[in-house]
Scaffold this active site. Structure first.
Site, mmCIF file in Angstrom:
data_model
loop_
_atom_site.group_PDB
_atom_site.id
_atom_site.type_symbol
_atom_site.label_atom_id
_atom_site.label_comp_id
_atom_site.label_asym_id
_atom_site.label_seq_id
_atom_site.Cartn_x
_atom_site.Cartn_y
_atom_site.Cartn_z
ATOM 1 N N ASP A 11 0.188 -6.822 4.786
ATOM 2 C CA ASP A 11 -0.534 -8.087 4.978
ATOM 3 C C ASP A 11 0.385 -9.260 5.335
ATOM 4 O OD1 ASP A 11 -2.929 -6.836 4.506
ATOM 5 O OD2 ASP A 11 -3.044 -7.414 2.396
ATOM 6 N N ASP A 21 1.597 -6.458 -4.435
ATOM 7 C CA ASP A 21 0.829 -6.544 -3.201
ATOM 8 C C ASP A 21 1.472 -7.685 -2.400
ATOM 9 O OD1 ASP A 21 -2.348 -5.896 -2.206
ATOM 10 O OD2 ASP A 21 -1.370 -7.686 -1.404
ATOM 11 N N SER A 22 1.618 -7.504 -1.106
ATOM 12 C CA SER A 22 2.412 -8.487 -0.357
ATOM 13 C C SER A 22 1.747 -9.860 -0.244
ATOM 14 C CB SER A 22 2.770 -7.958 1.036
ATOM 15 O OG SER A 22 1.661 -7.982 1.892
ATOM 16 N N THR A 54 0.826 -1.222 0.000
ATOM 17 C CA THR A 54 0.000 0.000 0.000
ATOM 18 C C THR A 54 0.852 1.260 0.000
ATOM 19 O OG1 THR A 54 -1.835 -1.092 1.098
ATOM 20 C CG2 THR A 54 -1.728 1.287 1.345
#
Ligand code: ASP
Length: 384
Positions: free
Chosen positions: A116, A83-84, A26
């Site tokens: 995350d 995105d993780s 993010t």
């Protein structure tokens, strides 16, 4: 596995100060449709991130001195920004290699990462980077500065950079893998993500924070890992064939547990037990666990509560796990237990007995061994 050549170095790198390993999340995301702030967030590359983060540059675009410059050089190396939720063992290896290969050149490292799976990556790095004597600080944000005037990204990033550069900030060296978020520096392998939206997204339920950041940053030296002697040693093999089983009322009536535990590919399992380590005293639960351990699967018990520890000797309903050869995880988090298993099982020098022995030890600050330590009995046929 993506190799380290897939790490793109910023052409402006000078080889001093702090090296940022940029992975996305993010903190590096903007709405896909610039005209619609509610459109799904997508990650930008490092060039774009840096262009929009002026505190990292000594001069502004017009060439004038930037009065809000952080004050020291920040280099960067970009892995594929994601995105993780997409980050796993291969990616951990790449991050660890970037750090190991650049270890001597920098005062410290900041890994920009989605929240995350941040605690998994932090745990992995703590076990993979044996002998770490420099700060490795993971951070991210719930709201990026790239698209929000009100955000937690800039404070998280700037504070993490200062902690990673003790030579310039004057702070004590934090010689371990940590997570900086909101106003606290936490040990990475003790941390858990506790909210999906609040700025105080991480907690360390079983270990004190390493530093607090208010008007000034105060490091608590008493709780830091000692600076290790000897150099950095990278453990770069990870065993992915592990599973995590969370106990729930009714698990004894389901065949799922037996199916998971009898899979011949399974090498290790984290048993997320109730409370202090209890599981149903039912042969449909206990027999498959014992059979898996007999086959050489390494099993570790942790608590599914948010904090606290397992004490397998405390109840009749928990001591059966010890009798089946399950290792006590003490107060380790479920996330750190899973990753520790993956790293130890991946070590070609360790057999299941060796993995069990190291699971019983605190190797990277991840657990407090109880005074009245649970004794993991040897598995019949194996010496512990
Ligand atoms: N989904 C994001 C990620 O983990 C969440 C975040 O960064 O806060 O990459």
């Amino acid at each position: 596995m993506t190799d380290v050549s897939s790490c793109r170095s910023d052409p402006g790198n000078r080889g001093s100060g702090v090296l940022v390993v940029y992975t996305g999340g993010t903190i590096g995301s903007v709405p896909r449709d610039p005209g619609d702030p509610r459109s799904p967030l997508v990650v930008v590359d490092w060039v774009e991130f840096r262009r929009r983060t002026s505190s990292l540059s000594e001069r502004l675009i017009d060439g004038s001195i930037n009065t809000r410059f952080i004050g020291f050089n920040v280099d960067a190396c970009e892995l594929k920004p994601v995105d993780s939720c997409n980050i796993g063992p291969d990616y951990w290896v790449d991050v660890a290699r970037v750090i190991a290969e650049n270890y001597d050149r920098y005062e410290g490292f900041v890994v920009l990462h989605g929240t995350d799976t941040m605690v998994y990556t932090a745990s992995a790095l703590s076990f993979m980077l044996e002998g770490l004597a420099k700060p490795v600080v993971l951070t991210g944000a719930q709201l990026s500065h790239l698209g929000n005037v009100r955000n937690d990204a800039l404070q998280n990033l700037l504070t993490a950079l200062m902690i990673a550069n003790p030579a310039r900030s004057g702070l004590p060296v934090v010689p371990e893998v940590s997570i900086f978020f909101h106003n606290a520096l936490l040990r990475g392998n003790r941390s858990r993500k506790v909210t999906s939206s609040g700025f105080e997204a991480f907690k360390s339920p079983n270990y004190p924070r390493l530093a607090a950041a208010g008007e000034s940053i105060v490091v608590d030296r008493r709780v830091l890992r000692p600076v290790p002697a000897g150099g950095l040693r990278l453990h770069s093999h990870i065993e992915p064939n592990v599973a995590s089983v969370i106990f729930f009322p009714g698990i004894q009536e389901a065949s799922i547990l037996e199916d998971v535990l009898s899979d011949p590919r399974l090498k290790g399992v984290v048993l997320m037990t109730y409370g202090a380590g209890t599981v149903p005293s039912d042969p449909r639960v206990l027999a498959p666990i014992a059979a898996a351990v007999q086959r050489g699967v390494v099993a570790i018990a942790v608590s599914q509560c948010g904090g606290g520890r397992v004490e397998l000797e405390r109840y009749e309903a928990s001591v059966r796990l010890l009798e089946a050869g399950v290792v006590s995880g003490n107060d380790i988090t479920p996330e750190a237990a899973l990753v520790k298993l993956m790293v130890l099982l991946g070590d070609p020098a360790l057999d299941p007995v060796g993995v069990r022995r190291l699971l019983n030890q605190d190797i990277a600050g991840e657990q407090t061994i109880a005074d009245r330590a649970d004794r993991s009995p040897s598995v019949p046929g194996q010496t512990a």
